[in-house]
Design an enzyme around this catalytic site. Sequence first.
Site, PDB file in Angstrom:
ATOM      1  N   LYS A 109      42.327   4.933  51.543  1.00 56.43           N
ATOM      2  CA  LYS A 109      41.312   4.073  50.925  1.00 56.43           C
ATOM      3  C   LYS A 109      41.680   3.728  49.484  1.00 56.43           C
ATOM      4  O   LYS A 109      41.421   2.632  49.020  1.00 56.43           O
ATOM      5  CB  LYS A 109      39.928   4.723  50.970  1.00 56.43           C
ATOM      6  CG  LYS A 109      39.357   4.724  52.381  1.00 56.43           C
ATOM      7  CD  LYS A 109      37.868   4.912  52.428  1.00 56.43           C
ATOM      8  CE  LYS A 109      37.409   4.722  53.869  1.00 56.43           C
ATOM      9  NZ  LYS A 109      36.039   4.979  54.137  1.00 56.43           N
TER      10      LYS A 109
ATOM     11  N   LYS B 192      43.636   1.271  61.952  1.00 54.37           N
ATOM     12  CA  LYS B 192      42.412   1.432  62.749  1.00 54.37           C
ATOM     13  C   LYS B 192      41.466   0.250  62.507  1.00 54.37           C
ATOM     14  O   LYS B 192      41.507  -0.366  61.431  1.00 54.37           O
ATOM     15  CB  LYS B 192      41.729   2.765  62.451  1.00 54.37           C
ATOM     16  CG  LYS B 192      40.986   2.851  61.150  1.00 54.37           C
ATOM     17  CD  LYS B 192      40.009   4.037  61.147  1.00 54.37           C
ATOM     18  CE  LYS B 192      39.119   3.950  59.924  1.00 54.37           C
ATOM     19  NZ  LYS B 192      37.924   4.744  59.983  1.00 54.37           N
TER      20      LYS B 192
ATOM     21  N   LYS C 170      35.537  -1.420  59.074  1.00 50.45           N
ATOM     22  CA  LYS C 170      34.564  -2.334  58.468  1.00 50.45           C
ATOM     23  C   LYS C 170      35.136  -3.010  57.235  1.00 50.45           C
ATOM     24  O   LYS C 170      34.757  -4.112  56.885  1.00 50.45           O
ATOM     25  CB  LYS C 170      33.349  -1.552  57.969  1.00 50.45           C
ATOM     26  CG  LYS C 170      32.570  -0.820  58.988  1.00 50.45           C
ATOM     27  CD  LYS C 170      31.362  -0.196  58.289  1.00 50.45           C
ATOM     28  CE  LYS C 170      30.828   0.961  59.062  1.00 50.45           C
ATOM     29  NZ  LYS C 170      30.954   2.234  58.353  1.00 50.45           N
TER      30      LYS C 170
END
Length: 344
Positions: free
Chosen positions: A122, A206, A209
């Site tokens: 992230k 993956k 969102k």
Amino acid sequence: MTDAPPPEYKGPKRVFSGMQPTNGLHLGNYLGALKNWVALQNQYDCIYCIVDLHAITIEPDPKGLAGRCREVAAAYMASGVDPKKSIIFVQSAVREHSELAWIFNCVARMGWVERMTQFKDKAGKDEQRMSVGLFDYPVLQAADILLYKGTHVPVGEDQKQHLELSRDIAQKFNNDYDAPAFFPLPEPLIQGPGARIMSLRDGSKKMSKSDPSDMSRINMVDDAETIMQKIKKATTDPNPLPESAEGLKGRPEVENLVGIYSAASGRPVNEVLSEFGGKGFGVFKPALAELLASELGPIAAEMRRWNADPGALDAILRVGAERARAIAQPIMAEVRKVVGLWHA
Ligand code: AQP
């Protein structure tokens, strides 16, 4: 002399899991987690949380956050989570999550948390500019689960490492405070081909969102036409589908689409391939899109129905929070005693 195994946790079996109210939920959230949550309700006491404290680790959204929590609650119920059977509540309504997270910050070791790959993914190159909260995210997650002495945690494969950290924290707490088997060591429940749904554009990432491309994911609220367009544009290769699972090796995007079909239909991968093996994507993709539209269509309609009635959602979340507090507060009181915090 060998060390004796740690004593076994004797408390009740309890399922805990949660989702962040960030952007809309997608097919990965549904097949990787939600669909299993529904099935578990008949087997266990289940607690399903909407983790708004986790959502603020990336960016503030004071105007939209409460609404997003309602939307996630609507998605839970539209998918079949039943508030009469399971507890559904918003994390920040139970203050003890933050309190236990602080105690666990003093149990977890820097080296353990630094190894978490999700933070690295992230943060990318911007680690130094990320919030301390994002770094600490998996410690709060351990507190979420253990505040209820959760024993089983249904999640997608991306959460496996965080679950291992929760187990390490529980074990070290029990050892450091000489409180054998005080906390259970929570078990991940990671099931089936839906456990790792990948991006429709890139089979190595993956489905997420936060992917900037909406074409990379199927949102739970996408209509049949949008689903068809996204599946038709999904990255594949020019060869037909293989006859067996072996033939999926080295074809991650194809493996992903077949896995999605398998997870949505409940049919094993080999059975899917015995129907579609040797056929081209011109046949498989429309069949997949139709299957997804027929599974997600009624859920999206139910989500719209719930979203039109925020009062009803709030009432369910209020009751859920009361039920959650009734479990969490006595456990937190015990933790305070075990740790020796001031409780005169
Ligand atoms: N692609 C996926 N395949 C299978 N399971 C998945 N989950 C998420 N993505 C996939 C599972 O969904 C649950 C809730 O996830 P979350 O909302 O708390 O956050 P996340 O894992 O960070 O989801 P995203 O979509 O990747 O969000 P962003 O982009 O905001 O980081 C978990 O059980 C997770 O395993």
